[in-house]
Scaffold this active site. Sequence first.
Site, PDB file in Angstrom:
ATOM      1  N   GLY A 276       4.329   2.919   2.243  1.00  0.00           N
ATOM      2  CA  GLY A 276       5.520   3.258   1.476  1.00  0.00           C
ATOM      3  C   GLY A 276       6.215   2.076   0.848  1.00  0.00           C
ATOM      4  O   GLY A 276       7.425   2.094   0.642  1.00  0.00           O
TER       5      GLY A 276
ATOM      6  N   SER B  26       0.784  -1.225   0.000  1.00  0.00           N
ATOM      7  CA  SER B  26       0.000   0.000   0.000  1.00  0.00           C
ATOM      8  C   SER B  26       0.817   1.277   0.000  1.00  0.00           C
ATOM      9  O   SER B  26       1.958   1.318   0.443  1.00  0.00           O
ATOM     10  CB  SER B  26      -0.920   0.003   1.216  1.00  0.00           C
ATOM     11  N   LYS B  27       0.180   2.288  -0.507  1.00  0.00           N
ATOM     12  CA  LYS B  27       0.793   3.594  -0.564  1.00  0.00           C
ATOM     13  C   LYS B  27       1.182   4.068   0.840  1.00  0.00           C
ATOM     14  O   LYS B  27       2.262   4.580   1.069  1.00  0.00           O
ATOM     15  CB  LYS B  27      -0.232   4.561  -1.170  1.00  0.00           C
ATOM     16  N   ARG B  28       0.258   3.834   1.750  1.00  0.00           N
ATOM     17  CA  ARG B  28       0.459   4.292   3.126  1.00  0.00           C
ATOM     18  C   ARG B  28       1.724   3.747   3.771  1.00  0.00           C
ATOM     19  O   ARG B  28       2.407   4.432   4.522  1.00  0.00           O
ATOM     20  CB  ARG B  28      -0.753   3.881   3.977  1.00  0.00           C
TER      21      ARG B  28
END
Length: 482
Positions: free
Chosen positions: A257, A253-255
């Site tokens: 990183g 996920s983007k969150r």
Amino acid sequence: MQVRTRFAPSPTGFMHLGGVRTALYAYLYAKQNNGSFILRIEDTDQERFVEGATEVIYDTLRACGLNWDEGPDIGGPCGPYIQSERKSTYLPYAEQLVKSGHAYYCFCSKEEIEERRAAVEAAGGTWKYDKHCLHLSPEEIAAKKAAGIPWTIRMNAPTDGETSYSDVVFGDMTFKNAESMDDMVLIKQDGMPTYNFANVIDDHLMGITHVMRGMEYLSSTPRYNYLYTALGWEIPTYIHLPTVMRDATHKLSKRDGDAYYSDYIDKGFLTEALVNYLALVGWNPGTDREFFTLPELVEAFDIHRINNSPGIFDVNKLEWMNSQYIAKMDPEAYLAMATPWFDKVLAGKNVDYRRLAELMQSRTDIFSRIPEKIAFLAEMPDYDPAIFFNKKQKSDESVAKEVLPLLLPVLEEISDWTEQNIHDVVMEKIQQWERKTGSVLWPMRISISGQESTPGGAFEIAYLLGKSETLKRMQASLKKLA
RNA sequence: GGCCCCGUGGUCAAGAGGCCUAAGACAUCGCCCUUUCACGGCGGUAACUCGGGUUCGAAUCCCGACGGGGUCACCA
């Protein structure tokens, strides 16, 4: 049959690793069949437009070596390759479907639909568009259009029967039409096609023979097939890919990183290692071989060996693989790549980068960890004298107190401060003193590095530090011991 | 919740009914090499989710349970 595969990302600004793998597999399959790999940008959602996003896609793909044969920037026989530039090509096909009864105009507003949906759900039912506008007469449609009421075109989904297809990695799939299909929108109010519709039209128009995409499309494939069939087109071969996970229950996920290609490059992973590792999450050659260049992957890849269970992206193993790639790098290339990382802590310090690079190459797993490993060269750490103790090397604080004063004048004598000279002189003295090598070298290294483990031994560190700094640090350590 | 997919060590995975006393790799642990660390070499710990079938025989086939994931938009 000429194989044609495509990678069709939407320009969000980042390249997800899952996307890179999908592109990789599509590229490999096309290339090993002397086919074409096509890049198409799916930007039908105008609200999501991100400046510079297509460049990110181009740059990433090219960095990975996944060069496309047809695409927005290089053109090709089926262009344009950006959906927003193809806007006018979709409506005629939707109208054709309206004529044949496979689709129809819908004038329901979002609010009206929301109201009916709420009512159905309040009654405990499951909402699905209710074909409210299905039976509008041509006159009613014309009148509403003339009145300027916004419209969409929806697919007239079958309400009974089933749809089957065979997927290369998941096998035979069968879905009940009533459960898996609904009257999805084909043409939106803004005149743009929806992703689902544009995808089918473009894949056909561009002659795509093999569709590779994430397995999240497994259950929506019947709708695509309905469209292909209604249009009288041949259905492509489907190759759905298992999800790339962060752990057992989360996707990358983007969150966290950990989802984007750039996250890894920024941390100092080599593109080649990343691509090599990514190829192995969800596929294996059936042998013990793990290292592959792109051309070698083209050779070895086999769609029939793609796994159907989700794979966790193991950064641990990626780091190992990355370190292996780094170890095999050309020393000059390593020096060039490592220099900016050396600079982060050693800028202006006059350290022999070439020698440092030789020492660091086998100790680098990812470039971003270099600074922490060499920070002691820039500044002597404040250390606990207890680390002078090492049982195996026969060293401790009192040994250090004896050895350091012996070493100081010897080092002072060395005029030509080369690693070889330091080595020869000190080793000769150790012999004369009849001491164990480790009992001299361990205290020496600790006294000038302040840490138990360093990239290199006492001579290398002393050389890197330079004569005056070495002497200065040793004297300071001696003082610390007293 | 309906529907769909998946289920071999911590992770990637080999395995398509007897070759499995279940490969290999990462991680981990130990030993060796060595002026530390790293590299390298050697070795160890560690798995077929569970329960029923089918079969002379099942990690492999069938059913169920459980667990995880996906999908149900005028987003892609």
